[in-house]
Design an enzyme around this catalytic site. Structure first.
Site, short mmCIF file in Angstrom:
data_model
loop_
_atom_site.label_atom_id
_atom_site.label_comp_id
_atom_site.label_asym_id
_atom_site.label_seq_id
_atom_site.Cartn_x
_atom_site.Cartn_y
_atom_site.Cartn_z
N SER A 122 102.56 19.16 -44.11
CA SER A 122 102.21 18.78 -45.48
C SER A 122 102.40 17.30 -45.79
O SER A 122 101.98 16.84 -46.86
CB SER A 122 103.01 19.61 -46.49
OG SER A 122 102.51 20.92 -46.57
N SER A 164 103.95 20.61 -53.29
CA SER A 164 103.21 20.65 -52.04
C SER A 164 102.16 21.77 -52.05
O SER A 164 101.96 22.46 -51.04
CB SER A 164 104.17 20.85 -50.85
OG SER A 164 103.53 20.55 -49.64
N LYS A 176 107.62 12.79 -49.24
CA LYS A 176 106.98 14.08 -48.97
C LYS A 176 107.58 14.78 -47.77
O LYS A 176 107.83 14.17 -46.73
CB LYS A 176 105.49 13.86 -48.72
CG LYS A 176 104.67 15.13 -48.68
CD LYS A 176 104.50 15.73 -50.05
CE LYS A 176 103.94 17.13 -49.97
NZ LYS A 176 104.86 18.11 -49.38
N LYS A 205 99.44 15.31 -46.99
CA LYS A 205 99.00 15.23 -48.38
C LYS A 205 99.15 13.82 -48.95
O LYS A 205 98.51 13.48 -49.95
CB LYS A 205 99.77 16.24 -49.23
CG LYS A 205 99.49 17.70 -48.87
CD LYS A 205 100.25 18.65 -49.77
CE LYS A 205 99.87 20.10 -49.51
NZ LYS A 205 100.75 20.78 -48.58
#
Length: 426
Positions: A64, A128, A255, A67
């Site tokens: 993720s 997320s 993140k 992203k």
């Protein structure tokens, strides 16, 4: 289940992270550190200087954390006026079905509802949300195929050549069903190196620094006041007040990433002692649910106590033994030169001026020469530092002309040539 899971690990996480970071508070800085992960890197966000690297060039699954690239392209489209925060979009039937998969990280989406870019952006960064990230790709490019192409093009523009990008959210393609981009492989997954992730994060923070206003939100509610209201707890547990936070490291982004192939990953950032650092940990090892944060805390602590900001070159600084440059066929024959900008970077703690070497490489100048023309390059190196910069910069500063020099007239050049001829006879 996810919220209950966080509560269970809270006490253990706080104790574990504190025990890792606390020793660095002593006056004796460690000269090295071993981050227990498949790959890791730490850089200075401003200069791009690498301060730690372990297997940083190997392309690995990043889950993720992908992203961040999706968010960058969205912010770029908004800046260009192609997308507005208030624009709305409805998910396709297959995208809505993906959003209802609670085995993934998601906020529920319905085909009969419209969602603003702003709320999908927040869901992507804070929670997320996988389907939300893909919908942002649709907003920017029209469909997933075009968006993945944009993602790859952007990485190439940054000089990243070894990444593999197959979707907008970092899931394994096997989880996407009919939302998979054709030709990308049914079990394909996004891959980047730790260095690549650091470059991505650096560009995001440089171009859109206010992204931290969202990544630092610890908790929010998606679609508050509706039947689809969803509590979004930030997966970045290093944020102040969360289970893996540490009082001396005021982390405000960026993140996490988790998958079977990627393991526990985290791209983090913190500003401390005037330095904004970016760290990347890929596939953290160890035990427990906070291992990526434990390793990140260890890495951040190492950087804080072993690196410091320094101005190695001042703007307008004269180059030693090279205060002027010769201008071929110039009216004045020479022009004054100096550094075009300051070189502010990070250096190992304890570095002195004796450890800094400055080497000047000149460039041939031919009249006419304008003020501010590049006359050469000043290369700066620090003794014992071989890590370099993520953008390939080796600490270079352009040296430019302080004044202009017009081209000498015909007769001036003629008499100058005659004078040089006779002077060479004696």
């Amino acid at each position: 289940m996810k919220k209950f899971f966080k509560v269970v690990v809270a006490l253990l996480a706080a104790i574990t992270v504190a025990s890792v970071v606390a020793p660095a508070a002593t006056t004796h800085a460690a000269t090295s550190v071993d981050i227990d992960a498949s790959a890791a890197i730490a850089i200075d966000a401003d200069s791009g200087k690498i301060m730690y690297a372990k297997n940083a060039d190997q392309s690995l699954p990043v889950a993720s954390m992908s992203k961040l690239l999706t968010v960058y392209l969205l912010r770029q489209a908004i800046k260009q006026g192609k997308v507005k925060w208030t624009d709305t979009i409805s998910p396709s039937k297959s995208m809505a079905a993906l959003s209802q998969n609670r085995d993934l990280s998601n906020v529920p989406l319905r085909t009969d509802a419209k969602y603003t870019v702003k709320e999908l952006y927040q869901a992507t960064l804070i929670y997320s949300a996988d389907a939300a990230a893909m919908m942002l790709g649709d907003v920017v490019a029209g469909n997933q195929t075009k968006f993945v192409k944009m993602m790859n093009t952007q990485l190439q523009d940054w000089g990243i050549k070894d990444a593999t990008i197959v979707n907008a959210n970092g899931l394994n393609n096997s989880d996407l069903g009919s939302n998979m981009v054709a030709g990308t492989g049914k079990d394909a997954e996004n891959k980047m190196s730790a260095k690549d992730m650091a470059i991505l994060a650096r560009n995001l923070l440089k171009d859109y620094p206010d992204v931290l206003k969202t990544t630092s939100i610890t908790k929010a509610t998606f679609r508050k006041g509706t039947n689809d209201a969803t509590d979004m707890d930030n997966w970045d547990w290093m944020l102040p007040g969360l289970v893996a936070s540490y009082s001396k490291l005021k982390v405000d982004g960026l993140k996490t990433g988790t998958s079977d192939a990627a393991g526990d990953c985290f791209t983090g950032t913190v500003k401390i002692n005037g330095m904004r650092m970016i760290t990347v940990v890929l596939h953290a090892n160890g035990s427990g649910t906070t291992k990526r944060f434990v390793q990140t805390a260890k890495l951040m602590s190492y950087v804080v106590h072993n690196w410091q900001t320094a101005t190695l070159v001042k703007k307008g600084e004269s180059v030693k033994d090279h205060s002027t440059a010769t201008v071929d066929k110039g009216k004045d024959k020479t022009v004054a030169i100096s550094t075009s900008k300051a070189l502010k970077t990070v250096v190992p703690t304890g570095t002195t001026s004796a450890d800094v070497t400055k080497t000047y490489t000149s460039k041939k100048l031919s009249a006419p020469v304008k003020k501010g023309a590049t006359a050469g390059t000043l290369n700066v190196k620090v003794k014992g530092d071989s890590l370099g910069y993520v953008d390939g910069n080796s600490g270079r500063v352009a040296v430019t002309t302080k004044t202009a020099d017009a081209k000498a007239g015909f007769f001036r050049l003629l008499f100058r040539g005659i004078g040089e001829f006779f002077s060479n006879l004696f």
